[in-house]
Design a protein around this motif. Structure first.
Motif, PDB file in Angstrom:
ATOM      1  N   PRO A 150      13.606 -14.379 -43.930  1.00 34.01           N
ATOM      2  CA  PRO A 150      12.499 -15.040 -43.215  1.00 34.01           C
ATOM      3  C   PRO A 150      12.883 -15.553 -41.835  1.00 34.01           C
ATOM      4  O   PRO A 150      12.011 -15.720 -40.976  1.00 34.01           O
ATOM      5  N   LEU A 151      14.168 -15.799 -41.602  1.00 30.75           N
ATOM      6  CA  LEU A 151      14.604 -16.291 -40.297  1.00 30.75           C
ATOM      7  C   LEU A 151      14.520 -15.223 -39.225  1.00 30.75           C
ATOM      8  O   LEU A 151      14.506 -15.528 -38.036  1.00 30.75           O
ATOM      9  N   ALA A 152      14.470 -13.956 -39.639  1.00 30.56           N
ATOM     10  CA  ALA A 152      14.458 -12.847 -38.680  1.00 30.56           C
ATOM     11  C   ALA A 152      13.052 -12.391 -38.326  1.00 30.56           C
ATOM     12  O   ALA A 152      12.878 -11.650 -37.354  1.00 30.56           O
ATOM     13  N   GLY A 153      12.054 -12.796 -39.090  1.00 30.29           N
ATOM     14  CA  GLY A 153      10.702 -12.327 -38.817  1.00 30.29           C
ATOM     15  C   GLY A 153      10.623 -10.824 -38.965  1.00 30.29           C
ATOM     16  O   GLY A 153      11.085 -10.243 -39.945  1.00 30.29           O
ATOM     17  N   ARG A 154      10.064 -10.134 -37.958  1.00 27.00           N
ATOM     18  CA  ARG A 154       9.962  -8.678 -37.967  1.00 27.00           C
ATOM     19  C   ARG A 154      10.766  -8.063 -36.828  1.00 27.00           C
ATOM     20  O   ARG A 154      10.443  -6.977 -36.356  1.00 27.00           O
ATOM     21  N   ASN A 155      11.792  -8.760 -36.381  1.00 24.89           N
ATOM     22  CA  ASN A 155      12.592  -8.311 -35.245  1.00 24.89           C
ATOM     23  C   ASN A 155      13.968  -7.833 -35.730  1.00 24.89           C
ATOM     24  O   ASN A 155      14.773  -8.643 -36.193  1.00 24.89           O
ATOM     25  N   PRO A 156      14.275  -6.518 -35.640  1.00 27.79           N
ATOM     26  CA  PRO A 156      15.578  -6.022 -36.105  1.00 27.79           C
ATOM     27  C   PRO A 156      16.759  -6.634 -35.358  1.00 27.79           C
ATOM     28  O   PRO A 156      17.806  -6.897 -35.956  1.00 27.79           O
ATOM     29  N   MET A 157      16.609  -6.865 -34.048  1.00 31.26           N
ATOM     30  CA  MET A 157      17.694  -7.466 -33.281  1.00 31.26           C
ATOM     31  C   MET A 157      17.949  -8.894 -33.746  1.00 31.26           C
ATOM     32  O   MET A 157      19.094  -9.340 -33.846  1.00 31.26           O
ATOM     33  N   LEU A 158      16.881  -9.628 -34.025  1.00 26.18           N
ATOM     34  CA  LEU A 158      17.027 -10.984 -34.531  1.00 26.18           C
ATOM     35  C   LEU A 158      17.633 -10.965 -35.929  1.00 26.18           C
ATOM     36  O   LEU A 158      18.389 -11.865 -36.303  1.00 26.18           O
ATOM     37  N   ALA A 159      17.326  -9.920 -36.698  1.00 23.82           N
ATOM     38  CA  ALA A 159      17.907  -9.789 -38.036  1.00 23.82           C
ATOM     39  C   ALA A 159      19.425  -9.650 -37.952  1.00 23.82           C
ATOM     40  O   ALA A 159      20.166 -10.255 -38.729  1.00 23.82           O
ATOM     41  N   ARG A 160      19.887  -8.859 -37.002  1.00 20.72           N
ATOM     42  CA  ARG A 160      21.330  -8.694 -36.821  1.00 20.72           C
ATOM     43  C   ARG A 160      21.970  -9.998 -36.337  1.00 20.72           C
ATOM     44  O   ARG A 160      23.086 -10.347 -36.739  1.00 20.72           O
ATOM     45  N   LYS A 161      21.256 -10.707 -35.479  1.00 25.13           N
ATOM     46  CA  LYS A 161      21.782 -11.974 -34.982  1.00 25.13           C
ATOM     47  C   LYS A 161      21.908 -12.996 -36.110  1.00 25.13           C
ATOM     48  O   LYS A 161      22.870 -13.775 -36.161  1.00 25.13           O
ATOM     49  N   VAL A 162      20.951 -13.002 -37.024  1.00 22.89           N
ATOM     50  CA  VAL A 162      20.999 -13.919 -38.158  1.00 22.89           C
ATOM     51  C   VAL A 162      22.252 -13.666 -38.995  1.00 22.89           C
ATOM     52  O   VAL A 162      22.929 -14.605 -39.431  1.00 22.89           O
ATOM     53  N   VAL A 163      22.568 -12.380 -39.200  1.00 26.24           N
ATOM     54  CA  VAL A 163      23.760 -12.035 -39.975  1.00 26.24           C
ATOM     55  C   VAL A 163      25.029 -12.449 -39.226  1.00 26.24           C
ATOM     56  O   VAL A 163      25.987 -12.943 -39.820  1.00 26.24           O
ATOM     57  N   GLN A 164      25.030 -12.274 -37.907  1.00 21.79           N
ATOM     58  CA  GLN A 164      26.188 -12.678 -37.101  1.00 21.79           C
ATOM     59  C   GLN A 164      26.403 -14.187 -37.187  1.00 21.79           C
ATOM     60  O   GLN A 164      27.537 -14.666 -37.291  1.00 21.79           O
TER      61      GLN A 164
END
Length: 237
Positions: A150-164
């Motif tokens: 849920p922290l990434a929304g629908r943004n793949p780049m933000l999804a990768r940042k969340v994992v980082q």
């Protein structure tokens, strides 16, 4: 997104993908290598030299395959010179697909057909997070991925940042949402108070006039108070 398109059309076109990151020469070298176009030349003395930027542009334009498809992520980064070069390719019949968050609405982008893509699915976001976790050597359970998604929304780049950020142990509690703009509703309410006041003036009803005038004044005051903000600098700066 560009990777998905490349995978889908790999058997139909000769695909070349490159992202401009400040070096025009590296950008054109990536395109040339993927299209099997030489990036080196042998001089009269038999010495192999790298083609210059202008030579690369000319070499690609002359030898690009007829079934080539250029996929260009982050197209808003492209320089004016690259865009003019692409314009010549498009006029010559080359297929070019540019990806951008918003249409820059200038030169070649005006001439190109605009297609608005759907937001990535939840599964695509989960895949991006799993892929980034694998690259970082981070073992995330399915339960933890469900908490982070849920922290990434629908943004793949933000999804990768969340994992980082998870890799570095950064506390993540903010959930990104699409917010509703309330200003039109507030303005509509202000106008309704004004209507009540004018109806009271037209009918001679003092109570309506007083109520409409006071309500309008209080609403305007509340609207202005809502704009009060603190200093832009953080505490301690």
């Amino acid at each position: 997104m560009a990777a998905g398109v490349a995978l889908e059309l790999a058997g139909e076109f000769s695909i070349a993908t490159a992202t401009y990151k400040g070096s025009g020469k590296k950008f054109f070298q990536q395109l040339a290598e993927q299209l099997d176009i030489p990036t080196e030349v042998e001089d009269d003395k038999g010495k192999v030299k790298q083609l210059t930027l202008d030579q690369l542009k000319e070499e690609i334009a002359l030898n690009i395959p007829t079934d080539a498809l250029l996929l260009l992520p982050e197209a808003k980064r492209l320089t004016t010179g690259i865009r003019f070069w692409l314009e010549d390719l498009i006029e010559a019949g080359c297929r070019v697909c540019c990806f951008a968050v918003a249409n820059p609405a200038r030169d070649i982008f005006i001439k190109m057909i605009e297609v608005e893509l759907e937001l990535p699915s939840d599964r695509a976001i989960r895949y991006a997070m799993e892929d980034e976790a694998a690259k970082l050597g981070l073992n995330l359970t399915a339960a933890r991925l469900s908490q982070l998604q849920p922290l990434a929304g629908r943004n793949p780049m933000l999804a990768r940042k969340v994992v980082q950020q998870e890799k570095h142990g950064i506390n993540q509690t903010v959930e990104h949402r699409q917010y509703l703009v309330m200003m039109p509703i507030l303005l509509a309410g202000l106008f309704s108070f004004a209507v009540i006041r004018y109806v009271g003036m037209g009918t001679g009803n003092k109570n309506w006039q007083i109520f409409g005038g006071v309500a309008l004044t209080l609403a305007m005051a509340a609207k202005q108070l809502g704009r009060v903000e603190g200093a832009k600098k953080r505490l301690g700066q």
